[in-house]
Scaffold this motif. Sequence first.
Motif, mmCIF file in Angstrom:
data_model
loop_
_atom_site.group_PDB
_atom_site.id
_atom_site.type_symbol
_atom_site.label_atom_id
_atom_site.label_comp_id
_atom_site.label_asym_id
_atom_site.label_seq_id
_atom_site.Cartn_x
_atom_site.Cartn_y
_atom_site.Cartn_z
ATOM 1 N N MET A 94 27.902 41.908 42.852
ATOM 2 C CA MET A 94 29.344 42.059 42.550
ATOM 3 C C MET A 94 29.250 43.183 42.085
ATOM 4 O O MET A 94 28.547 44.007 41.560
ATOM 5 C CB MET A 94 29.301 41.433 41.220
ATOM 6 C CG MET A 94 28.921 39.106 41.962
ATOM 7 S SD MET A 94 30.357 38.148 42.500
ATOM 8 C CE MET A 94 32.436 38.747 41.511
ATOM 9 N N VAL A 95 30.518 43.974 43.105
ATOM 10 C CA VAL A 95 30.202 45.912 42.182
ATOM 11 C C VAL A 95 32.078 45.821 42.451
ATOM 12 O O VAL A 95 32.196 44.865 43.111
ATOM 13 C CB VAL A 95 29.415 46.692 43.583
ATOM 14 C CG1 VAL A 95 28.620 46.721 43.271
ATOM 15 C CG2 VAL A 95 30.492 46.196 44.998
ATOM 16 N N PRO A 96 32.515 47.296 41.845
ATOM 17 C CA PRO A 96 33.813 46.937 41.962
ATOM 18 C C PRO A 96 34.442 46.824 43.490
ATOM 19 O O PRO A 96 33.788 47.311 44.438
ATOM 20 C CB PRO A 96 34.245 48.036 40.286
ATOM 21 C CG PRO A 96 32.400 48.439 39.801
ATOM 22 C CD PRO A 96 31.547 47.707 41.356
ATOM 23 N N GLY A 97 35.811 46.628 43.104
ATOM 24 C CA GLY A 97 36.659 46.321 44.460
ATOM 25 C C GLY A 97 36.048 45.870 45.526
ATOM 26 O O GLY A 97 37.140 45.218 46.204
ATOM 27 N N GLN B 183 36.219 36.185 41.186
ATOM 28 C CA GLN B 183 35.592 37.194 39.732
ATOM 29 C C GLN B 183 35.284 38.168 40.669
ATOM 30 O O GLN B 183 35.264 37.826 41.725
ATOM 31 C CB GLN B 183 33.991 36.058 40.287
ATOM 32 C CG GLN B 183 33.731 35.028 39.685
ATOM 33 C CD GLN B 183 32.521 33.875 38.788
ATOM 34 O OE1 GLN B 183 31.864 35.219 38.321
ATOM 35 N NE2 GLN B 183 33.110 33.630 38.143
ATOM 36 N N MET B 184 35.858 38.478 39.752
ATOM 37 C CA MET B 184 35.586 40.623 39.831
ATOM 38 C C MET B 184 34.710 41.321 38.943
ATOM 39 O O MET B 184 35.341 41.168 37.133
ATOM 40 C CB MET B 184 36.705 40.580 40.200
ATOM 41 C CG MET B 184 37.745 40.215 40.992
ATOM 42 S SD MET B 184 39.740 40.981 40.773
ATOM 43 C CE MET B 184 39.970 39.708 39.500
ATOM 44 N N GLY C 1 30.768 48.693 35.931
ATOM 45 C CA GLY C 1 29.139 48.078 36.431
ATOM 46 C C GLY C 1 28.677 47.498 37.235
ATOM 47 O O GLY C 1 30.179 47.148 38.582
ATOM 48 N N GLN C 2 27.270 47.066 37.653
ATOM 49 C CA GLN C 2 27.183 45.863 38.603
ATOM 50 C C GLN C 2 26.778 44.087 38.003
ATOM 51 O O GLN C 2 25.751 44.337 36.875
ATOM 52 C CB GLN C 2 26.206 46.026 39.959
ATOM 53 C CG GLN C 2 26.530 48.050 40.227
ATOM 54 C CD GLN C 2 25.490 47.523 41.355
ATOM 55 O OE1 GLN C 2 24.866 47.787 41.417
ATOM 56 N NE2 GLN C 2 25.653 48.822 41.960
ATOM 57 N N GLU C 3 26.375 43.603 39.007
ATOM 58 C CA GLU C 3 26.280 42.147 38.387
ATOM 59 C C GLU C 3 26.395 41.252 38.995
ATOM 60 O O GLU C 3 26.653 41.357 40.885
ATOM 61 C CB GLU C 3 27.994 41.599 37.303
ATOM 62 C CG GLU C 3 27.737 39.965 37.613
ATOM 63 C CD GLU C 3 28.679 39.171 36.872
ATOM 64 O OE1 GLU C 3 28.415 38.539 36.535
ATOM 65 O OE2 GLU C 3 30.236 39.920 37.263
#
Length: 155
Positions: A117-120, A73-74, A78-80
């Motif tokens: 969860m953040v990009p990268g 999961q990526m 945005g942030q999740e």
Amino acid sequence: MIVTTFADCQRYAAISPKLKKAFDWLNSNNLMELPQGRTDIDGDDIYINRSSFTSKSREDARWEIHHHYLDIQMALAGQEQMDVTPASLTYPAEEYNPQTDYQQVHSKDFPYQTILMVPGQMTIVFPEDAHRPAIHGDGTTAAPIEKAVVKIRID
């Protein structure tokens, strides 16, 4: 469950040749250029789903498990938040769907871990990991999210 980054994911490639193939593909493609929906990497053994959605409250997000696939999961933009708990601490909320390898479950009110969860970064959840994705990044405010999930058949 494994939480890692794109830069460090190859460390986990020894777990499975399919996982290595997925990491190699992820590190050589621009995920923001993928179309919405499914893109095959290796047929039904490895594929990626790209989606756009608005985050949900923790109460509206659903626990899920998969019997035959692991998820990478990526968050792409945005942030999740995603909650994770052992699948053994859940019970069915609906019948298992073998076509989609998806089952919605309920938690037995045991503790869970929350991952931002953040990009990268990527979070790898296995069939033994029940997970509740799509939760507001700050815990309270609905926000748009661009996401990709690699599905890897493990049996």
